[in-house]
Write a protein that holds these residues in place. Structure first.
Motif, PDB file in Angstrom:
ATOM      1  N   LEU A  33     -50.901  10.882  28.239  1.00  0.00           N
ATOM      2  CA  LEU A  33     -49.563  11.398  27.962  1.00  0.00           C
ATOM      3  C   LEU A  33     -48.560  10.613  28.790  1.00  0.00           C
ATOM      4  CD1 LEU A  33     -50.181  15.259  28.210  1.00  0.00           C
ATOM      5  CD2 LEU A  33     -50.258  13.844  26.153  1.00  0.00           C
ATOM      6  N   LEU A  34     -47.473  10.186  28.173  1.00  0.00           N
ATOM      7  CA  LEU A  34     -46.438   9.526  28.958  1.00  0.00           C
ATOM      8  C   LEU A  34     -45.070  10.075  28.598  1.00  0.00           C
ATOM      9  CD1 LEU A  34     -45.607   6.012  27.562  1.00  0.00           C
ATOM     10  CD2 LEU A  34     -47.461   7.304  26.577  1.00  0.00           C
ATOM     11  N   GLY A  35     -44.208  10.075  29.599  1.00  0.00           N
ATOM     12  CA  GLY A  35     -42.874  10.607  29.390  1.00  0.00           C
ATOM     13  C   GLY A  35     -42.080  10.623  30.668  1.00  0.00           C
ATOM     14  N   ALA A  36     -40.901  11.189  30.594  1.00  0.00           N
ATOM     15  CA  ALA A  36     -40.001  11.237  31.747  1.00  0.00           C
ATOM     16  C   ALA A  36     -40.501  12.238  32.781  1.00  0.00           C
ATOM     17  CB  ALA A  36     -38.601  11.629  31.280  1.00  0.00           C
ATOM     18  N   PRO A  37     -40.149  12.038  34.066  1.00  0.00           N
ATOM     19  CA  PRO A  37     -40.487  13.042  35.077  1.00  0.00           C
ATOM     20  C   PRO A  37     -39.912  14.400  34.692  1.00  0.00           C
ATOM     21  CG  PRO A  37     -39.719  11.017  36.125  1.00  0.00           C
ATOM     22  CD  PRO A  37     -39.452  10.870  34.649  1.00  0.00           C
ATOM     23  N   LYS A  38     -40.712  15.450  34.920  1.00  0.00           N
ATOM     24  CA  LYS A  38     -40.300  16.824  34.608  1.00  0.00           C
ATOM     25  C   LYS A  38     -39.981  16.981  33.120  1.00  0.00           C
ATOM     26  CE  LYS A  38     -38.493  17.340  39.287  1.00  0.00           C
ATOM     27  NZ  LYS A  38     -38.941  15.983  39.705  1.00  0.00           N
ATOM     28  N   GLY A  39     -40.728  16.250  32.301  1.00  0.00           N
ATOM     29  CA  GLY A  39     -40.474  16.281  30.860  1.00  0.00           C
ATOM     30  C   GLY A  39     -41.492  17.071  30.067  1.00  0.00           C
ATOM     31  N   ILE A  69     -57.247  20.478  37.110  1.00  0.00           N
ATOM     32  CA  ILE A  69     -56.253  19.412  37.210  1.00  0.00           C
ATOM     33  C   ILE A  69     -56.373  18.753  38.582  1.00  0.00           C
ATOM     34  CG2 ILE A  69     -53.791  18.882  37.347  1.00  0.00           C
ATOM     35  CD1 ILE A  69     -53.252  20.913  35.207  1.00  0.00           C
ATOM     36  N   ILE A  70     -56.539  17.437  38.590  1.00  0.00           N
ATOM     37  CA  ILE A  70     -56.505  16.641  39.822  1.00  0.00           C
ATOM     38  C   ILE A  70     -55.081  16.130  39.968  1.00  0.00           C
ATOM     39  CG2 ILE A  70     -57.445  14.634  41.029  1.00  0.00           C
ATOM     40  CD1 ILE A  70     -59.976  14.959  39.301  1.00  0.00           C
ATOM     41  N   GLN A  71     -54.404  16.602  41.010  1.00  0.00           N
ATOM     42  CA  GLN A  71     -52.964  16.428  41.118  1.00  0.00           C
ATOM     43  C   GLN A  71     -52.596  15.395  42.178  1.00  0.00           C
ATOM     44  OE1 GLN A  71     -50.688  20.131  41.500  1.00  0.00           O
ATOM     45  NE2 GLN A  71     -49.479  19.153  43.088  1.00  0.00           N
ATOM     46  N   PHE A  72     -51.872  14.351  41.743  1.00  0.00           N
ATOM     47  CA  PHE A  72     -51.316  13.363  42.663  1.00  0.00           C
ATOM     48  C   PHE A  72     -49.817  13.551  42.843  1.00  0.00           C
ATOM     49  CE2 PHE A  72     -55.193  11.277  41.124  1.00  0.00           C
ATOM     50  CZ  PHE A  72     -55.774  10.906  42.327  1.00  0.00           C
ATOM     51  N   ASP A  73     -49.139  14.091  41.826  1.00  0.00           N
ATOM     52  CA  ASP A  73     -47.701  14.364  41.934  1.00  0.00           C
ATOM     53  C   ASP A  73     -47.466  15.556  42.851  1.00  0.00           C
ATOM     54  OD1 ASP A  73     -46.920  12.329  40.266  1.00  0.00           O
ATOM     55  OD2 ASP A  73     -46.834  13.570  38.472  1.00  0.00           O
ATOM     56  N   SER A  74     -46.622  15.398  43.839  1.00  0.00           N
ATOM     57  CA  SER A  74     -46.311  16.497  44.742  1.00  0.00           C
ATOM     58  C   SER A  74     -45.642  17.642  43.982  1.00  0.00           C
ATOM     59  CB  SER A  74     -45.385  16.003  45.863  1.00  0.00           C
ATOM     60  OG  SER A  74     -45.073  17.044  46.748  1.00  0.00           O
ATOM     61  N   GLY A  76     -46.735  19.027  41.374  1.00  0.00           N
ATOM     62  CA  GLY A  76     -46.840  18.751  39.944  1.00  0.00           C
ATOM     63  C   GLY A  76     -47.145  19.964  39.093  1.00  0.00           C
ATOM     64  N   CYS A  77     -47.862  20.941  39.647  1.00  0.00           N
ATOM     65  CA  CYS A  77     -48.232  22.138  38.873  1.00  0.00           C
ATOM     66  C   CYS A  77     -47.246  23.291  39.051  1.00  0.00           C
ATOM     67  CB  CYS A  77     -49.642  22.590  39.251  1.00  0.00           C
ATOM     68  SG  CYS A  77     -50.937  21.474  38.671  1.00  0.00           S
ATOM     69  N   ASP A  78     -46.142  23.039  39.747  1.00  0.00           N
ATOM     70  CA  ASP A  78     -45.171  24.110  39.999  1.00  0.00           C
ATOM     71  C   ASP A  78     -44.548  24.647  38.710  1.00  0.00           C
ATOM     72  OD1 ASP A  78     -45.680  23.793  42.663  1.00  0.00           O
ATOM     73  OD2 ASP A  78     -43.736  22.926  43.187  1.00  0.00           O
ATOM     74  N   SER A  79     -44.545  23.829  37.663  1.00  0.00           N
ATOM     75  CA  SER A  79     -43.926  24.256  36.402  1.00  0.00           C
ATOM     76  C   SER A  79     -44.743  25.328  35.685  1.00  0.00           C
ATOM     77  CB  SER A  79     -43.742  23.053  35.469  1.00  0.00           C
ATOM     78  OG  SER A  79     -44.996  22.425  35.212  1.00  0.00           O
ATOM     79  N   LEU A  80     -45.991  25.539  36.104  1.00  0.00           N
ATOM     80  CA  LEU A  80     -46.854  26.489  35.400  1.00  0.00           C
ATOM     81  C   LEU A  80     -46.550  27.946  35.751  1.00  0.00           C
ATOM     82  CD1 LEU A  80     -50.271  24.603  35.616  1.00  0.00           C
ATOM     83  CD2 LEU A  80     -48.599  24.585  33.747  1.00  0.00           C
ATOM     84  N   ALA A  81     -46.292  28.220  37.025  1.00  0.00           N
ATOM     85  CA  ALA A  81     -46.082  29.604  37.465  1.00  0.00           C
ATOM     86  C   ALA A  81     -44.941  30.305  36.722  1.00  0.00           C
ATOM     87  CB  ALA A  81     -45.852  29.649  38.974  1.00  0.00           C
ATOM     88  N   LEU A  85     -48.625  30.950  33.988  1.00  0.00           N
ATOM     89  CA  LEU A  85     -49.860  30.204  33.830  1.00  0.00           C
ATOM     90  C   LEU A  85     -50.382  29.772  35.195  1.00  0.00           C
ATOM     91  CD1 LEU A  85     -48.790  27.791  30.929  1.00  0.00           C
ATOM     92  CD2 LEU A  85     -50.057  29.932  30.699  1.00  0.00           C
ATOM     93  N   SER A  86     -51.694  29.740  35.326  1.00  0.00           N
ATOM     94  CA  SER A  86     -52.317  29.173  36.520  1.00  0.00           C
ATOM     95  C   SER A  86     -53.539  28.384  36.084  1.00  0.00           C
ATOM     96  CB  SER A  86     -52.723  30.264  37.515  1.00  0.00           C
ATOM     97  OG  SER A  86     -53.854  30.984  37.045  1.00  0.00           O
ATOM     98  N   VAL A  87     -53.919  27.384  36.883  1.00  0.00           N
ATOM     99  CA  VAL A  87     -55.042  26.530  36.534  1.00  0.00           C
ATOM    100  C   VAL A  87     -55.728  26.080  37.824  1.00  0.00           C
ATOM    101  CG1 VAL A  87     -53.659  24.406  36.524  1.00  0.00           C
ATOM    102  CG2 VAL A  87     -55.724  24.530  35.142  1.00  0.00           C
TER     103      VAL A  87
END
Length: 284
Positions: A33-39, A69-74, A76-81, A85-87
């Motif tokens: 998947l590719l796109g803009a940050p926070k997209g 999810i293996i997360q490198f973006d600081s 990065g999963c904050d958008s789920l809560a 959603l949680s993962v």
């Protein structure tokens, strides 16, 4: 009696190595998947789950417990809560030196392998691949010059991907996008390279995954689907529309091995069901 060389090499028994291509088609898909940050890319990754709700925000907190999810973006999963959603997640965003980064991705791959073998995890995602690329560059550049640096970065990308690729699950990778330049760019060295890269992509795309050097070509070759995630808005007060575009959109690189619509809904679980349904029909 001669020994079966496949057993010596740790491969499946030679008598079972040949299979119909239909048995392998769409079995374990690899998606970029590719796109803009926070997209919307992280939410798209989460939509691989069998538990992903029909609409978001979910009515109640929904645990997407079948994935990792293996997360490198600081953060990065904050958008789920906010979407209820949680993962399960492994956060490697704090690996700020070479040793911790290498140990981190090796440990993450080992944890994922164990979860897959136990049946706990049926899909996994990396968020985000371009950040991992930049972390590699930052941690290696203090001791390596340009070409040895790029070679070392490619080596780490391949080692990490191959550890994940060996697992019999669906994998998705989220990546920021970068412009490659257009055919009207000035012909200096950098723009000339951008022109060559752009002309090599389907439809002359000018926006690709933000990954350094040959690592980008490597990932392109490994992916079943390259999907730009694009958010559009019909008006100031209209709801944002998220979608993926398997054949490209607005200059974004894309690619698919399957017959898909130009625009598909932002739900990877449904998209993979569609792909596998098409494959089943072809096999009838």
């Amino acid at each position: 009696m001669a020994k079966d060389l496949s057993a010596i090499a740790g491969l499946p028994d030679s008598s079972s190595m040949v299979q119909s291509s239909l048995e392998q088609t769409a079995k374990n898909l690899r998606i970029l998947l590719l796109g803009a940050p926070k997209g919307g890319k992280t939410v798209m990754l989460a939509s691989l789950s069998e538990f992903f709700p029909e609409t978001v925000p979910a009515a109640t907190m929904t645990h997407l417990k079948d994935g990792l999810i293996i997360q490198f973006d600081s953060g990065g999963c904050d958008s789920l809560a906010p979407l209820n959603l949680s993962v399960p997640c492994i956060d490697l965003s704090r690996c700020t030196d070479e040793a911790s980064l290498i140990q981190g991705y090796n440990n993450a791959a080992l944890i994922l392998k164990k979860r897959v073998e136990s049946g706990e995890t049926t899909w996994a995602a990396v968020d985000g691949l371009s950040t991992f690329d930049k972390m590699l560059k930052n941690t290696l550049m203090s001791r390596l010059e340009k070409w040895p640096l790029y070679d070392a970065m490619l080596g780490h990308h391949m080692k990490f991907f191959q550890k994940l690729q060996a697992l019999a699950i669906d994998l998705a990778f989220a990546c920021h996008a970068k412009g490659l330049g257009t055919l009207d760019d000035k012909l200096d060295e950098g723009a000339g390279r951008a022109r060559r890269e752009a002309s090599a992509l389907p439809g002359g795309a000018t926006i690709a995954a933000d990954i350094t050097g040959q690592a980008l070509s490597y990932y392109r070759g490994q992916m079943s689907l390259i999907l730009p995630v694009i958010a559009t808005k019909a008006g100031k007060n209209a709801k944002t529309d998220y979608a993926v575009y398997p054949n490209g959109m607005n200059g974004f690189e894309a690619g698919t091995r399957f017959p898909l619509n130009d625009k598909e809904p932002p739900n990877l679980n449904k998209l993979l069901r569609k792909i596998r349904g098409l494959n089943n029909k072809q096999g009838e």
